[in-house]
Write a protein that holds these residues in place. Structure first.
Motif, mmCIF file in Angstrom:
data_model
loop_
_atom_site.group_PDB
_atom_site.id
_atom_site.type_symbol
_atom_site.label_atom_id
_atom_site.label_comp_id
_atom_site.label_asym_id
_atom_site.label_seq_id
_atom_site.Cartn_x
_atom_site.Cartn_y
_atom_site.Cartn_z
ATOM 1 N N ALA A 116 115.665 90.962 35.793
ATOM 2 C CA ALA A 116 114.751 92.107 35.892
ATOM 3 C C ALA A 116 113.896 92.228 34.636
ATOM 4 C CB ALA A 116 115.549 93.384 36.116
ATOM 5 N N ALA A 117 114.488 91.981 33.475
ATOM 6 C CA ALA A 117 113.748 92.061 32.218
ATOM 7 C C ALA A 117 112.666 90.975 32.146
ATOM 8 C CB ALA A 117 114.699 91.938 31.034
ATOM 9 N N ALA A 118 112.964 89.789 32.664
ATOM 10 C CA ALA A 118 111.990 88.696 32.642
ATOM 11 C C ALA A 118 110.756 89.050 33.472
ATOM 12 C CB ALA A 118 112.636 87.420 33.165
ATOM 13 N N VAL A 119 110.946 89.645 34.623
ATOM 14 C CA VAL A 119 109.817 90.059 35.457
ATOM 15 C C VAL A 119 109.003 91.133 34.744
ATOM 16 C CG1 VAL A 119 109.172 91.173 37.635
ATOM 17 C CG2 VAL A 119 110.905 89.360 37.615
ATOM 18 N N ALA A 120 109.665 92.079 34.074
ATOM 19 C CA ALA A 120 108.959 93.122 33.313
ATOM 20 C C ALA A 120 108.127 92.513 32.192
ATOM 21 C CB ALA A 120 109.957 94.134 32.758
ATOM 22 N N VAL A 121 108.664 91.515 31.520
ATOM 23 C CA VAL A 121 107.926 90.846 30.438
ATOM 24 C C VAL A 121 106.705 90.138 31.014
ATOM 25 C CG1 VAL A 121 108.044 88.933 28.789
ATOM 26 C CG2 VAL A 121 109.909 90.584 28.912
ATOM 27 N N LEU A 122 106.871 89.454 32.120
ATOM 28 C CA LEU A 122 105.774 88.696 32.716
ATOM 29 C C LEU A 122 104.643 89.592 33.194
ATOM 30 C CD1 LEU A 122 104.952 85.833 33.251
ATOM 31 C CD2 LEU A 122 106.029 85.986 35.468
ATOM 32 N N LYS A 123 104.961 90.807 33.603
ATOM 33 C CA LYS A 123 103.923 91.734 34.052
ATOM 34 C C LYS A 123 102.957 92.102 32.930
ATOM 35 C CE LYS A 123 106.355 93.778 37.931
ATOM 36 N NZ LYS A 123 106.972 94.973 38.511
ATOM 37 N N ALA A 124 103.404 91.991 31.689
ATOM 38 C CA ALA A 124 102.545 92.306 30.549
ATOM 39 C C ALA A 124 101.676 91.124 30.128
ATOM 40 C CB ALA A 124 103.395 92.752 29.364
#
Length: 150
Positions: A116-124
């Motif tokens: 979940a954290a990886a997807v949040a990082v990629l959104k930025a």
């Protein structure tokens, strides 16, 4: 029992492509462009999403400092305190403006919180747009996102 393809069925795509190439080659006498030049002269399909290996100019990350800050900010605190690390492979589409969409974890970490954290990082993340034949195109990409405690 294996079913054979009907050999008499029309193969539309190769014939259309060949006729377009021949039509592009049918220019004034003395002009003889190669078949490759003729195919490159065809318009780019703007509705298509290309694979990163198919484009002439690959996308590049534009905002590395922001992504690094998001990586630190989204690191799950309980995993950081435990000294846990993990790698997550995420596949996504980069649009014509360099914005990632359609995030999908293709190789999860052993810790679901990292996914979940990886997807949040990629959104930025923001990228330079991929280019194919001089036009901005959508492209799929797969990147590893690595979490390591400092």
């Amino acid at each position: 029992m294996m079913k054979l393809r009907n050999l008499h069925a029309p193969m539309r795509f190769p014939i259309v492509l060949a006729s377009l190439a021949l039509a592009a080659c049918a220019t004034t006498p003395g002009d003889t462009p190669s078949a490759v030049e003729a195919l490159l002269a065809l318009p780019v399909d703007s509705s298509r999403t290309y694979d990163e290996s198919q484009v002439e100019q690959k996308p590049r990350l534009r905002n590395r400092p922001i992504v690094q800050r998001e990586l630190e900010r989204n690191y799950p605190p309980h995993l950081r305190d435990a000294g846990a690390s993990g790698d997550v492979m995420v596949r996504f589409v980069i649009d014509e403006h360099g914005v990632p969409h359609s995030h999908r974890v293709v190789a999860p970490s052993t810790y679901p919180d990292f996914d979940a954290a990886a997807v949040a990082v990629l959104k930025a993340a923001r990228f330079t747009p991929a280019k194919h034949r001089g036009h901005r195109v959508r492209v799929t990409s797969t990147v590893p996102i690595t979490f390591r405690p400092m």
